[in-house]
Design a protein around this motif. Structure first.
Motif, PDB file in Angstrom:
ATOM      1  N   ASP A  65       0.840  -1.200   0.000  1.00 13.09           N
ATOM      2  CA  ASP A  65       0.000   0.000   0.000  1.00 13.09           C
ATOM      3  C   ASP A  65       0.883   1.261   0.000  1.00 13.09           C
ATOM      4  O   ASP A  65       0.633   2.214  -0.737  1.00 13.09           O
ATOM      5  N   TYR A 105       3.204   6.052  -2.381  1.00  8.34           N
ATOM      6  CA  TYR A 105       4.324   6.993  -2.392  1.00  8.34           C
ATOM      7  C   TYR A 105       5.234   6.834  -3.614  1.00  8.34           C
ATOM      8  O   TYR A 105       6.400   7.191  -3.569  1.00  8.34           O
ATOM      9  N   ASP A 155      10.585   0.446  -3.980  1.00  8.90           N
ATOM     10  CA  ASP A 155       9.901   1.287  -4.964  1.00  8.90           C
ATOM     11  C   ASP A 155      10.833   2.377  -5.441  1.00  8.90           C
ATOM     12  O   ASP A 155      11.853   2.672  -4.806  1.00  8.90           O
ATOM     13  N   GLY A 177      10.781   8.446  -1.783  1.00 13.65           N
ATOM     14  CA  GLY A 177      11.849   8.227  -0.801  1.00 13.65           C
ATOM     15  C   GLY A 177      11.564   8.925   0.521  1.00 13.65           C
ATOM     16  O   GLY A 177      10.620   9.713   0.644  1.00 13.65           O
ATOM     17  N   ILE A 202      10.256   6.545  11.386  1.00 16.08           N
ATOM     18  CA  ILE A 202       9.189   6.227  10.449  1.00 16.08           C
ATOM     19  C   ILE A 202       8.283   5.086  10.926  1.00 16.08           C
ATOM     20  O   ILE A 202       7.130   4.991  10.536  1.00 16.08           O
ATOM     21  N   ARG A 257       4.400  10.692  10.085  1.00 17.31           N
ATOM     22  CA  ARG A 257       4.340  10.819   8.626  1.00 17.31           C
ATOM     23  C   ARG A 257       5.333  11.882   8.184  1.00 17.31           C
ATOM     24  O   ARG A 257       5.497  12.892   8.867  1.00 17.31           O
ATOM     25  N   VAL A 258       5.958  11.641   7.057  1.00 18.61           N
ATOM     26  CA  VAL A 258       6.959  12.602   6.581  1.00 18.61           C
ATOM     27  C   VAL A 258       6.251  13.877   6.151  1.00 18.61           C
ATOM     28  O   VAL A 258       6.546  14.979   6.601  1.00 18.61           O
ATOM     29  N   GLY A 273      -5.039   9.482   2.367  1.00 20.03           N
ATOM     30  CA  GLY A 273      -5.865   8.736   3.323  1.00 20.03           C
ATOM     31  C   GLY A 273      -5.063   8.041   4.399  1.00 20.03           C
ATOM     32  O   GLY A 273      -5.593   7.246   5.147  1.00 20.03           O
ATOM     33  N   GLY A 274      -3.781   8.320   4.494  1.00 21.95           N
ATOM     34  CA  GLY A 274      -2.930   7.631   5.458  1.00 21.95           C
ATOM     35  C   GLY A 274      -3.009   8.252   6.839  1.00 21.95           C
ATOM     36  O   GLY A 274      -3.122   9.471   6.975  1.00 21.95           O
ATOM     37  N   LEU A 328      -0.267   4.810  10.732  1.00 26.98           N
ATOM     38  CA  LEU A 328      -0.222   3.645  11.625  1.00 26.98           C
ATOM     39  C   LEU A 328       0.281   2.382  10.921  1.00 26.98           C
ATOM     40  O   LEU A 328       0.651   1.406  11.567  1.00 26.98           O
ATOM     41  N   GLY A 329       0.298   2.444   9.583  1.00 22.64           N
ATOM     42  CA  GLY A 329       0.609   1.241   8.789  1.00 22.64           C
ATOM     43  C   GLY A 329       1.955   0.622   9.150  1.00 22.64           C
ATOM     44  O   GLY A 329       2.035  -0.581   9.434  1.00 22.64           O
ATOM     45  N   PHE A 369      11.810  -1.456   1.926  1.00 25.25           N
ATOM     46  CA  PHE A 369      11.480  -1.934   3.272  1.00 25.25           C
ATOM     47  C   PHE A 369      11.812  -3.419   3.328  1.00 25.25           C
ATOM     48  O   PHE A 369      11.417  -4.174   2.441  1.00 25.25           O
TER      49      PHE A 369
HETATM   50  N1  LIG Z   1       7.414   3.522   0.362  1.00 21.73           N
HETATM   51  C1  LIG Z   1       7.448   4.744   0.899  1.00 21.73           C
HETATM   52  N2  LIG Z   1       7.994   5.782   0.234  1.00 21.73           N
HETATM   53  C2  LIG Z   1       8.055   7.009   0.794  1.00 21.73           C
HETATM   54  N3  LIG Z   1       7.553   7.305   1.994  1.00 21.73           N
HETATM   55  C3  LIG Z   1       6.986   6.326   2.689  1.00 21.73           C
HETATM   56  C4  LIG Z   1       6.901   4.991   2.193  1.00 21.73           C
HETATM   57  N4  LIG Z   1       6.302   4.226   3.130  1.00 21.73           N
HETATM   58  C5  LIG Z   1       6.029   5.045   4.159  1.00 21.73           C
HETATM   59  N5  LIG Z   1       6.430   6.298   3.904  1.00 21.73           N
HETATM   60  C6  LIG Z   1       6.335   7.461   4.809  1.00 21.73           C
HETATM   61  O1  LIG Z   1       6.161   6.943   6.095  1.00 21.73           O
HETATM   62  C7  LIG Z   1       4.968   7.462   6.678  1.00 21.73           C
HETATM   63  C8  LIG Z   1       4.379   6.403   7.572  1.00 21.73           C
HETATM   64  O2  LIG Z   1       3.903   5.325   6.816  1.00 21.73           O
HETATM   65  P1  LIG Z   1       2.699   4.499   7.352  1.00 21.73           P
HETATM   66  O3  LIG Z   1       2.450   3.386   6.421  1.00 21.73           O
HETATM   67  O4  LIG Z   1       2.949   4.178   8.770  1.00 21.73           O
HETATM   68  O5  LIG Z   1       1.525   5.550   7.335  1.00 21.73           O
HETATM   69  P2  LIG Z   1       0.615   6.055   6.165  1.00 21.73           P
HETATM   70  O6  LIG Z   1       0.927   5.296   4.914  1.00 21.73           O
HETATM   71  O7  LIG Z   1       0.714   7.533   6.113  1.00 21.73           O
HETATM   72  O8  LIG Z   1      -0.826   5.680   6.698  1.00 21.73           O
HETATM   73  P3  LIG Z   1      -1.504   4.246   6.860  1.00 21.73           P
HETATM   74  O9  LIG Z   1      -0.508   3.226   6.431  1.00 21.73           O
HETATM   75  O10 LIG Z   1      -1.832   4.172   8.295  1.00 21.73           O
HETATM   76  O11 LIG Z   1      -2.690   4.281   5.980  1.00 21.73           O
HETATM   77  C9  LIG Z   1       4.116   7.852   5.528  1.00 21.73           C
HETATM   78  O12 LIG Z   1       3.219   8.869   5.890  1.00 21.73           O
HETATM   79  C10 LIG Z   1       5.126   8.337   4.504  1.00 21.73           C
HETATM   80  O13 LIG Z   1       5.459   9.656   4.794  1.00 21.73           O
END
Ligand SMILES: Nc1ncnc2c1ncn2[C@@H]1O[C@H](COP(=O)(O)OP(=O)(O)OP(=O)(O)O)[C@@H](O)[C@H]1O
Ligand SMILES: [Mg+2]
Length: 423
Positions: free
Chosen positions: A312, A317, A341, A345, A354, A360-361, A370-371, A374-375, A402
């Motif tokens: 996801d 991203y 991906d 970045g 992170i 979140r960045v 929609g993030g 927490l993912g 990752f």
């Molecule tokens: N593959 C990626 N590339 C760039 N930034 C990423 C990536 N994965 C995560 N991030 C950064 O890390 C933050 C945290 O990711 P996380 O998955 O915890 O939350 P989210 O994607 O914002 O929301 P959720 O997963 O809860 O729907 C993201 O908001 C994004 O800024």
């Protein structure tokens, strides 16, 4: 968490105490050495004053005149060398063990070879005229021996003292951490309780908004407000669900869960990928899969959640036209799942945080996608609950990878809760 906190505090305390102990030993050794030097000087002074009357100054040159008295009154004679010199520095007479047979003006200590001597030298005057010198020499071996013994004793005592410090600091840190521990568990309980309490109204709002939306649609009315309410309620439900899951995982990360079973991780990845395939396609992303068959003992839903959250993110991203690589590799004791991906970045200053919840960045971008942030926290909690670990390599504007490492042949039950919560 608190156990490791207590251990960390105790170890820090023991580390610092060791330094202080070492410092005290060195300072103590130095003080001990100085005190012994001073007491040698006092002894020399005392002997010098006592044997003054046993020196005959009336002749041409000074001589010891009453040996018997000196021997009787001065027990230190056996270790002390007493020497008489003429004004030119020639040795006239000596009593006691052989010392250094020359004048040592202005010196309180003299070293020759391995011999260290504490020295006291005084002028002998007869009717105001210098007739010679009295010199006393005292070997300093005893001082060195006693200082060494002091340091040796401190060294022998060190492990016991530090053990006592360690035990005390472990006990004290436990007492100090108790209020924090209580506070954190209250917070955790609050999150879990709030989650449970919010879950029902969120589901009701979502269900009612959706049913109202479809009723209105049947009458040909499209309400943007209602759509927004229903989307927000949906999102709220997901956040509440994720929060509850995190709270439960934190309360008990590892459980020999009934849901753990042998599964083919490559098939799980493939299944999740198929669910995402249309989204990847519609986002114009090229996907590359490199999977090897691997069986692990784990919970299917946890694994699906881990893979799903990472996919996801890769999807959300990575710009249109980018690439996503998903691979499985087997190492000696573990299996490595990587999701790479060519997306936006993550800047290095954000990378260490992170995996924290709600981190979140770019908050505005995440909100649009929609993030809730927490993912990755869920991924980390599930992976660690499964006895594995996560890591990240990323370069701003170039892409992210990752990594999830899971142990091979290990019972994993962390995500049993997922079942419980979904029931
Ligand atoms: N593959 C990626 N590339 C760039 N930034 C990423 C990536 N994965 C995560 N991030 C950064 O890390 C933050 C945290 O990711 P996380 O998955 O915890 O939350 P989210 O994607 O914002 O929301 P959720 O997963 O809860 O729907 C993201 O908001 C994004 O800024
Ligand atoms: Mg995410």
């Amino acid at each position: 968490m608190f156990k490791s906190f207590r251990w960390r505090i105790a170890l820090w305390f023991v580390g610092l105490s060791s330094l202080v102990y070492m410092l005290l030993s060195v300072v103590g050794g130095f003080c001990f050495y100085s005190i012994l030097s001073r007491s040698m000087d006092d002894e020399l002074k005392m002997v010098a004053s006592q044997i003054g009357h046993a020196i005959d100054l009336s002749g041409e040159r000074p001589t010891f005149r009453d040996w018997l008295r000196v021997v009787e009154t001065e027990p230190a004679r056996s270790v002390m060398s007493m020497q008489l010199f003429d004004p030119e520095g020639r040795l006239l007479e000596r009593y006691g063990p052989a010392g250094i047979p020359r004048l040592l003006p202005g010196l309180s200590e003299f070293t020759e070879g391995s011999q260290v001597l504490r020295v006291r030298q005084s002028k002998l005057l007869y009717r105001g005229k210098l007739v010679g010198y009295l010199q006393l020499q005292l070997p300093a071996e005893k001082r060195a021996l006693m200082t060494r013994e002091f340091l040796y004793t401190m060294g022998i005592m060190a492990p016991f003292v530090l053990l006592a410090f360690g035990l005390c600091s472990y006990a004290v840190s436990g007492i100090a951490a108790r209020p924090i521990e209580d506070l954190v568990s209250t917070l955790k309980r609050f999150v879990a309780d709030a989650g449970h309490e919010l879950n029902t109204p969120a589901s009701v709002v979502r269900a009612r908004a959706q049913s109202l939306e479809s009723k209105l649609e049947k009458q040909g009315i499209v309400s943007e407000d209602l759509k927004l309410i229903s989307m927000s309620a949906e999102r709220m439900g997901l956040i509440v669900h994720d929060l509850m899951l995190l709270a439960e995982l934190e309360a008990a990360p590892v459980r020999a869960g009934a849901a753990s079973r042998e599964l083919r991780l490559d098939q799980v990845v493939m299944r999740v990928f198929e669910r995402f395939a249309t989204r990847f396609e519609s986002s114009g992303l090229k996907t590359h899969l490199d999977l090897v068959p691997v069986t692990i003992e784990a919970d299917v839903e946890s694994m699906e959640r881990i893979v799903g959250n990472l996919m996801d993110n890769a999807l959300k991203y990575t710009e249109n036209g980018g690439d996503v690589w998903i691979a499985l590799k087997i190492h000696r004791n573990e299996v490595e799942l990587s999701v790479r991906d060519s997306g936006i970045g993550i800047p290095s200053e954000h990378q260490s945080r992170i995996f924290e919840r709600f981190y979140r960045v770019d908050k505005s971008r995440s909100r649009i996608s929609g993030g809730s942030g927490l993912g990755l926290a869920i991924v980390k909690a599930l992976v660690e609950g499964a006895g594995g670990r996560v890591s990240l390599e990323s370069k701003w504007q170039e892409g992210s990878t990752f990594f999830v490492y899971l142990p091979l042949h290990r019972t994993v039950g962390a995500a049993r809760k997922l079942h419980a919560m979904n029931e």
